[in-house]
Design a protein around this motif. Sequence first.
Motif, short mmCIF file in Angstrom:
data_model
loop_
_atom_site.label_atom_id
_atom_site.label_comp_id
_atom_site.label_asym_id
_atom_site.label_seq_id
_atom_site.Cartn_x
_atom_site.Cartn_y
_atom_site.Cartn_z
N ASN A 1 0.81 -1.22 0.00
CA ASN A 1 0.00 0.00 0.00
C ASN A 1 0.84 1.27 0.00
O ASN A 1 0.30 2.37 -0.03
CB ASN A 1 -0.93 0.01 1.22
CG ASN A 1 -1.95 -1.11 1.16
OD1 ASN A 1 -2.41 -1.47 0.08
ND2 ASN A 1 -2.29 -1.68 2.31
N TYR A 2 2.18 1.12 0.04
CA TYR A 2 3.04 2.30 0.09
C TYR A 2 3.00 3.03 -1.25
O TYR A 2 3.13 2.42 -2.31
CB TYR A 2 4.48 1.90 0.42
CG TYR A 2 5.41 3.08 0.54
CD1 TYR A 2 5.45 3.85 1.70
CD2 TYR A 2 6.24 3.45 -0.52
CE1 TYR A 2 6.29 4.94 1.81
CE2 TYR A 2 7.09 4.54 -0.42
CZ TYR A 2 7.11 5.28 0.75
OH TYR A 2 7.94 6.36 0.86
N LYS A 3 2.81 4.34 -1.18
CA LYS A 3 2.73 5.16 -2.39
C LYS A 3 4.11 5.74 -2.69
O LYS A 3 4.62 6.56 -1.93
CB LYS A 3 1.71 6.27 -2.20
CG LYS A 3 1.37 7.02 -3.47
CD LYS A 3 0.21 7.97 -3.22
CE LYS A 3 -0.11 8.80 -4.44
NZ LYS A 3 -0.50 8.01 -5.60
N VAL A 4 4.69 5.31 -3.78
CA VAL A 4 6.04 5.77 -4.14
C VAL A 4 5.96 7.19 -4.70
O VAL A 4 5.11 7.50 -5.52
CB VAL A 4 6.68 4.83 -5.19
CG1 VAL A 4 8.08 5.32 -5.55
CG2 VAL A 4 6.74 3.40 -4.66
N CYS A 5 6.87 8.02 -4.22
CA CYS A 5 7.01 9.38 -4.75
C CYS A 5 8.42 9.49 -5.32
O CYS A 5 9.39 9.07 -4.68
CB CYS A 5 6.80 10.41 -3.64
SG CYS A 5 7.21 12.10 -4.14
N MET A 6 8.54 10.05 -6.53
CA MET A 6 9.84 10.13 -7.18
C MET A 6 10.63 11.37 -6.76
O MET A 6 11.69 11.65 -7.31
CB MET A 6 9.67 10.10 -8.70
CG MET A 6 9.04 8.82 -9.23
SD MET A 6 9.88 7.30 -8.74
CE MET A 6 11.41 7.43 -9.66
N HIS A 7 10.09 12.13 -5.80
CA HIS A 7 10.82 13.25 -5.22
C HIS A 7 11.16 12.91 -3.77
O HIS A 7 10.48 12.13 -3.13
CB HIS A 7 9.97 14.53 -5.23
CG HIS A 7 9.58 15.01 -6.59
ND1 HIS A 7 10.40 14.91 -7.69
CD2 HIS A 7 8.43 15.61 -7.03
CE1 HIS A 7 9.79 15.43 -8.75
NE2 HIS A 7 8.59 15.84 -8.38
N GLY A 8 12.19 13.52 -3.26
CA GLY A 8 12.43 13.45 -1.83
C GLY A 8 13.44 12.40 -1.40
O GLY A 8 14.08 11.71 -2.20
N TYR A 9 13.54 12.26 -0.09
CA TYR A 9 14.62 11.47 0.53
C TYR A 9 14.50 9.98 0.24
O TYR A 9 15.52 9.30 0.04
CB TYR A 9 14.60 11.71 2.05
CG TYR A 9 15.73 11.02 2.78
CD1 TYR A 9 17.05 11.42 2.60
CD2 TYR A 9 15.46 9.95 3.64
CE1 TYR A 9 18.09 10.77 3.27
CE2 TYR A 9 16.49 9.31 4.31
CZ TYR A 9 17.80 9.72 4.12
OH TYR A 9 18.82 9.08 4.78
N MET A 10 13.28 9.45 0.22
CA MET A 10 13.11 8.01 0.06
C MET A 10 13.75 7.48 -1.23
O MET A 10 14.27 6.37 -1.26
CB MET A 10 11.62 7.64 0.07
CG MET A 10 11.01 7.64 1.45
SD MET A 10 11.71 6.38 2.55
CE MET A 10 10.96 4.91 1.89
N VAL A 11 13.71 8.27 -2.29
CA VAL A 11 14.28 7.81 -3.56
C VAL A 11 15.65 8.43 -3.83
O VAL A 11 16.17 8.31 -4.94
CB VAL A 11 13.33 8.10 -4.75
CG1 VAL A 11 12.07 7.27 -4.67
CG2 VAL A 11 13.00 9.59 -4.84
N SER A 12 16.22 9.07 -2.83
CA SER A 12 17.55 9.64 -3.03
C SER A 12 18.58 8.52 -3.09
O SER A 12 18.46 7.49 -2.41
CB SER A 12 17.90 10.62 -1.91
OG SER A 12 18.10 9.94 -0.69
N LYS A 13 19.58 8.73 -3.90
CA LYS A 13 20.66 7.73 -4.04
C LYS A 13 21.32 7.47 -2.69
O LYS A 13 21.59 6.32 -2.33
CB LYS A 13 21.68 8.23 -5.05
CG LYS A 13 22.82 7.25 -5.32
CD LYS A 13 23.74 7.78 -6.41
CE LYS A 13 24.87 6.79 -6.69
NZ LYS A 13 25.76 7.27 -7.78
N LYS A 14 21.54 8.54 -1.95
CA LYS A 14 22.20 8.42 -0.64
C LYS A 14 21.40 7.51 0.30
O LYS A 14 21.96 6.61 0.94
CB LYS A 14 22.35 9.81 -0.02
CG LYS A 14 23.04 9.81 1.33
CD LYS A 14 23.17 11.24 1.87
CE LYS A 14 23.84 11.24 3.24
NZ LYS A 14 23.95 12.63 3.78
N ASN A 15 20.10 7.71 0.37
CA ASN A 15 19.26 6.91 1.26
C ASN A 15 19.21 5.45 0.82
O ASN A 15 19.30 4.54 1.65
CB ASN A 15 17.84 7.48 1.30
CG ASN A 15 16.90 6.60 2.11
OD1 ASN A 15 17.14 6.34 3.29
ND2 ASN A 15 15.85 6.11 1.48
#
Length: 274
Positions: free
Chosen positions: A135-149
């Motif tokens: 049910n998690y909604k992926v967002c292509m902006h922000g920390y969750m999809v950052s390379k570092k994270n």
Amino acid sequence: MAYLEKNQEYVIYKFLQRYDYDAVLDVLEEAEIEDGDLYYLLESCKYSVNFDFDKALKSVNKMSERMIQKREIRNLITNLNNLKLGEPEDILSELIENIKIQIVNEEYIDFLGRLYRLKEALFKYIFVSTKESKNYKVCMHGYMVSKKNILYTLKKKYNIYNGNLIHAVTVYTNRHVKNTKRMEKVLNILNSERLENLIKIRNESPVGHGFKGVSKEDIEHIYGNPMEVTKDLVKACELLDIGIKMDKYDHINDIAIQLIGSYTKYQRGDGVSE
């Protein structure tokens, strides 16, 4: 009211075929058309092809209420809002459209740069969408999809030590994601030898780490028709249940061509308007 001469209209059509919205706006301004639905629509495109979705949305919202009520423009406004929010389908569709524009304009170095960004974005999506709950909604902006994270999470949680995001997520997928035919096909497309070879010449180019030029022949030698690359990437997206919307700017150009009709005023030899 300002009008377009026949030669200006012809030039605009040519620029639209190349998605060169800056150039179209220059022609309109030369004709003293600096506002109105046609101008604001193409101004929006000028911003959105450069991923400035805030300004693109502001331009569309300057259009007349009559135009904003049209389904196509309402869909465009929704699309721009989704792009601002980082909706995967809209972001990845925009990247694929951008890749197509680079191919049409024979800007092959930029094409390879966008191609790498899209491939990396798909691996980011794969990681976040499989790591989190359904049910998690992926967002292509922000920390969750950052390379570092992502690299940090792979290292700390999955003991995957690799500074290359694409390679690291591939290892993660092979180890921790349920092996399905769909995912196998996705990885086969994204990690295919042909695509890897395109990435190699990207790395040798100015958008990578070198100064080597890239020609259409270079790409055809590796992959065939450059448009085949976009078809394969769309297929990978579909296998990931990401619905890709194609031909966004072609549809906008069709609207623009209809609007151009209200600015044409041709003269016959006797000086009477046609």
